[in-house]
Write an enzyme that holds these catalytic residues in place. Structure first.
Site, PDB file in Angstrom:
ATOM      1  N   GLU A 129       0.825  -1.203   0.000  1.00 19.26           N
ATOM      2  CA  GLU A 129       0.000   0.000   0.000  1.00 19.26           C
ATOM      3  C   GLU A 129       0.862   1.257   0.000  1.00 19.26           C
ATOM      4  O   GLU A 129       2.046   1.209   0.397  1.00 19.26           O
ATOM      5  CB  GLU A 129      -0.930   0.007   1.222  1.00 19.26           C
ATOM      6  CG  GLU A 129      -1.903  -1.153   1.229  1.00 19.26           C
ATOM      7  CD  GLU A 129      -2.960  -1.052   2.317  1.00 19.26           C
ATOM      8  OE1 GLU A 129      -3.821  -1.934   2.366  1.00 19.26           O
ATOM      9  OE2 GLU A 129      -2.921  -0.080   3.112  1.00 19.26           O
ATOM     10  N   PHE A 158       2.203  -0.492  -6.510  1.00 23.47           N
ATOM     11  CA  PHE A 158       3.285  -1.334  -7.039  1.00 23.47           C
ATOM     12  C   PHE A 158       2.758  -2.726  -7.412  1.00 23.47           C
ATOM     13  O   PHE A 158       3.441  -3.732  -7.207  1.00 23.47           O
ATOM     14  CB  PHE A 158       4.445  -1.468  -6.042  1.00 23.47           C
ATOM     15  CG  PHE A 158       4.940  -0.160  -5.498  1.00 23.47           C
ATOM     16  CD1 PHE A 158       5.174   0.920  -6.334  1.00 23.47           C
ATOM     17  CD2 PHE A 158       5.159   0.008  -4.136  1.00 23.47           C
ATOM     18  CE1 PHE A 158       5.621   2.131  -5.831  1.00 23.47           C
ATOM     19  CE2 PHE A 158       5.616   1.207  -3.627  1.00 23.47           C
ATOM     20  CZ  PHE A 158       5.849   2.282  -4.467  1.00 23.47           C
ATOM     21  N   GLU A 243       7.830 -16.293  -3.105  1.00 28.48           N
ATOM     22  CA  GLU A 243       8.071 -15.048  -3.836  1.00 28.48           C
ATOM     23  C   GLU A 243       9.539 -14.627  -3.733  1.00 28.48           C
ATOM     24  O   GLU A 243      10.163 -14.227  -4.718  1.00 28.48           O
ATOM     25  CB  GLU A 243       7.182 -13.929  -3.303  1.00 28.48           C
ATOM     26  CG  GLU A 243       7.411 -12.590  -4.016  1.00 28.48           C
ATOM     27  CD  GLU A 243       6.541 -11.469  -3.500  1.00 28.48           C
ATOM     28  OE1 GLU A 243       6.709 -10.334  -3.990  1.00 28.48           O
ATOM     29  OE2 GLU A 243       5.703 -11.707  -2.600  1.00 28.48           O
ATOM     30  N   ARG A 244      10.109 -14.722  -2.553  1.00 30.51           N
ATOM     31  CA  ARG A 244      11.494 -14.302  -2.379  1.00 30.51           C
ATOM     32  C   ARG A 244      12.459 -15.261  -3.050  1.00 30.51           C
ATOM     33  O   ARG A 244      13.472 -14.834  -3.623  1.00 30.51           O
ATOM     34  CB  ARG A 244      11.790 -14.143  -0.888  1.00 30.51           C
ATOM     35  CG  ARG A 244      11.102 -12.914  -0.318  1.00 30.51           C
ATOM     36  CD  ARG A 244      11.065 -12.866   1.182  1.00 30.51           C
ATOM     37  NE  ARG A 244      10.335 -11.661   1.609  1.00 30.51           N
ATOM     38  CZ  ARG A 244       9.810 -11.474   2.804  1.00 30.51           C
ATOM     39  NH1 ARG A 244       9.927 -12.425   3.724  1.00 30.51           N
ATOM     40  NH2 ARG A 244       9.153 -10.367   3.096  1.00 30.51           N
ATOM     41  N   GLN A 280      44.453  -8.675 -17.129  1.00 33.45           N
ATOM     42  CA  GLN A 280      44.304  -9.288 -15.803  1.00 33.45           C
ATOM     43  C   GLN A 280      43.282  -8.567 -14.935  1.00 33.45           C
ATOM     44  O   GLN A 280      42.492  -9.210 -14.230  1.00 33.45           O
ATOM     45  CB  GLN A 280      45.652  -9.323 -15.088  1.00 33.45           C
ATOM     46  CG  GLN A 280      45.610 -10.084 -13.764  1.00 33.45           C
ATOM     47  CD  GLN A 280      46.930 -10.047 -13.036  1.00 33.45           C
ATOM     48  OE1 GLN A 280      47.416  -8.973 -12.672  1.00 33.45           O
ATOM     49  NE2 GLN A 280      47.541 -11.212 -12.851  1.00 33.45           N
ATOM     50  N   GLY A 340      32.094  -0.704 -21.802  1.00 31.41           N
ATOM     51  CA  GLY A 340      32.504   0.677 -22.027  1.00 31.41           C
ATOM     52  C   GLY A 340      31.347   1.510 -22.548  1.00 31.41           C
ATOM     53  O   GLY A 340      30.214   1.404 -22.081  1.00 31.41           O
TER      54      GLY A 340
END
Length: 389
Positions: A129, A158, A243-244, A280, A340
């Site tokens: 909520e 959400f 769920e987790r 490296q 990059g």
């Protein structure tokens, strides 16, 4: 690779799912990411293939398979580079449908579960909520019994699939004076009078619809109560484990996929006369990421095994999400850096993965909340017990 968790049948299922996703889903992903709308036809195709019924018993129209079929389903969804599409699928199958599988009676299963398995109805789970977030006990939404129905008032936010769902699994307080012991779970039709939805504009997970829902004197039939009245908090806590774990598995699979992509790029990109995977400084960073992913994956598999055997794994599943999503964020950051300037370009998959990955430590309980739950278990010796229906 040989595995103590996956059989030859599992591998055949994985290969079939990969082919299905490449043929039926991948060609549409960029459009769905741009529009924020997943077209309905794909839900039906998933249903026809049985993918929504992996964890649903055969007597309810599903396949009744072990949890490692679900693990494969989750892992392969993470490899098409759309956290939003994956979330829409697993939120339907493992948030909404989990409550239907566990708490719904035969009437509600016939009305909501079977159509969900078949891809004819889309579901969402409504717990969080605007003023509560991860604090389930603080919810303000109420469902007051009046005659032959409950009257639902409040709001949720959400909510994945909240805009386009056909039904909602809603948590509300039926006895507010009892605090978290006064919460119940209901199945609510999305088109019920008094339900409104506002689509949220998110940083990532762009393909999925995430909503803020409002309920204004919504009438719910008494028979749409799921399980026992005032037992909702126990149901929610019990299903949080799945769920987790789902989000932990998502995280390790996403990380594995994006690192593989980065390694392929690094093998082809040259600087100062050699491919950059020969430097490296980069090689050692890759090793650290690979090791972290591998540890998360093996841990998550062990938790899945225990959950599949019926063990109550609140602590372990909470650790799964906490650590795996943290690693996924680090992998997303490092792999974008490996590319990059190209990592920052939307034509490459790293930018989307970077945005999608960031939700891991937030959704389904923030990392801060998860640490507090774990601290209560290991420091305060608090015991969480499964609900009984």
């Amino acid at each position: 690779m040989q595995s103590m968790y996956f059989t030859e049948e599992h591998q055949l299922f994985r290969n079939s799912l990969k082919d299905f996703l490449q043929k039926e889903v991948v060609p549409h992903i960029d459009k769905w990411e741009e529009t924020g709308t997943i077209e309905r036809f794909i839900w039906k195709k998933f249903g026809d293939m049985g993918y929504f019924g992996l964890a649903t018993p055969e007597e309810d129209g599903g396949l009744g398979l072990d949890l490692f079929y679900t693990i494969i389903f989750l892992e392969e969804l993470q490899k098409i580079n759309s956290g939003g599409f994956a979330a829409a699928m697993w939120a339907h199958a493992y948030l909404a449908m989990t409550h239907l599988n566990k708490e719904a009676d035969s009437f509600l299963k016939e009305k909501y579960l079977r159509p969900s398995v078949n891809g004819d109805k889309i579901g969402c789970l409504c717990i969080s909520e605007p003023f509560g977030g991860s604090d389930v006990a603080a919810m303000r939404t109420t469902a007051v019994k009046q005659g032959g129905h409950y009257v639902l008032n409040g709001s949720k936010t959400f909510i994945t699939n909240g805009v386009y769902a056909d039904y909602m699994i809603v948590a509300a307080k039926t006895s507010p004076e009892l605090g978290n012991k006064g919460i119940s779970i209901f199945a609510v039709d999305r088109n019920s009078e008094g339900v409104t939805a506002n689509k949220l504009n998110k940083l990532g997970w762009r393909a999925s619809d995430t909503a803020e829902l409002a309920f204004d004197n919504v009438k719910i039939p008494l028979e749409n109560l799921m399980g026992d009245e005032n037992m909702g908090f126990s149901y929610i806590m019990e299903h949080f484990s799945l769920e987790r774990l789902v989000m932990g598995v998502n995280a390790h699979a996403r990380s594995e996929h994006v690192l593989d992509y980065a390694l392929n790029y690094m093998s082809e990109r040259e600087a100062f006369g050699k491919s950059i995977n020969k430097f490296q400084a980069l090689r050692h960073r890759v090793v650290d990421l690979h090791a972290d992913i591998d540890m998360c994956k093996e841990y998550n598999y062990s938790v899945a095994y225990r959950l599949d055997k019926g063990q109550y794994v609140v602590k372990e599943a909470t650790i799964s999400k906490l650590k795996s999503t943290k690693v996924a964020d680090e992998v997303a950051y490092e792999c974008l850096q490996f590319l990059g300037g190209y990592g920052y370009i939307e034509d490459y998959p790293m930018a989307r993965n970077f945005r999608d990955s960031r939700l891991g430590p937030i959704g389904g309980g923030t990392s801060e909340i998860l640490r507090e739950i774990i601290s209560k278990i290991i420091i305060d010796k608090k015991e969480y017990r499964p609900a009984t229906v």
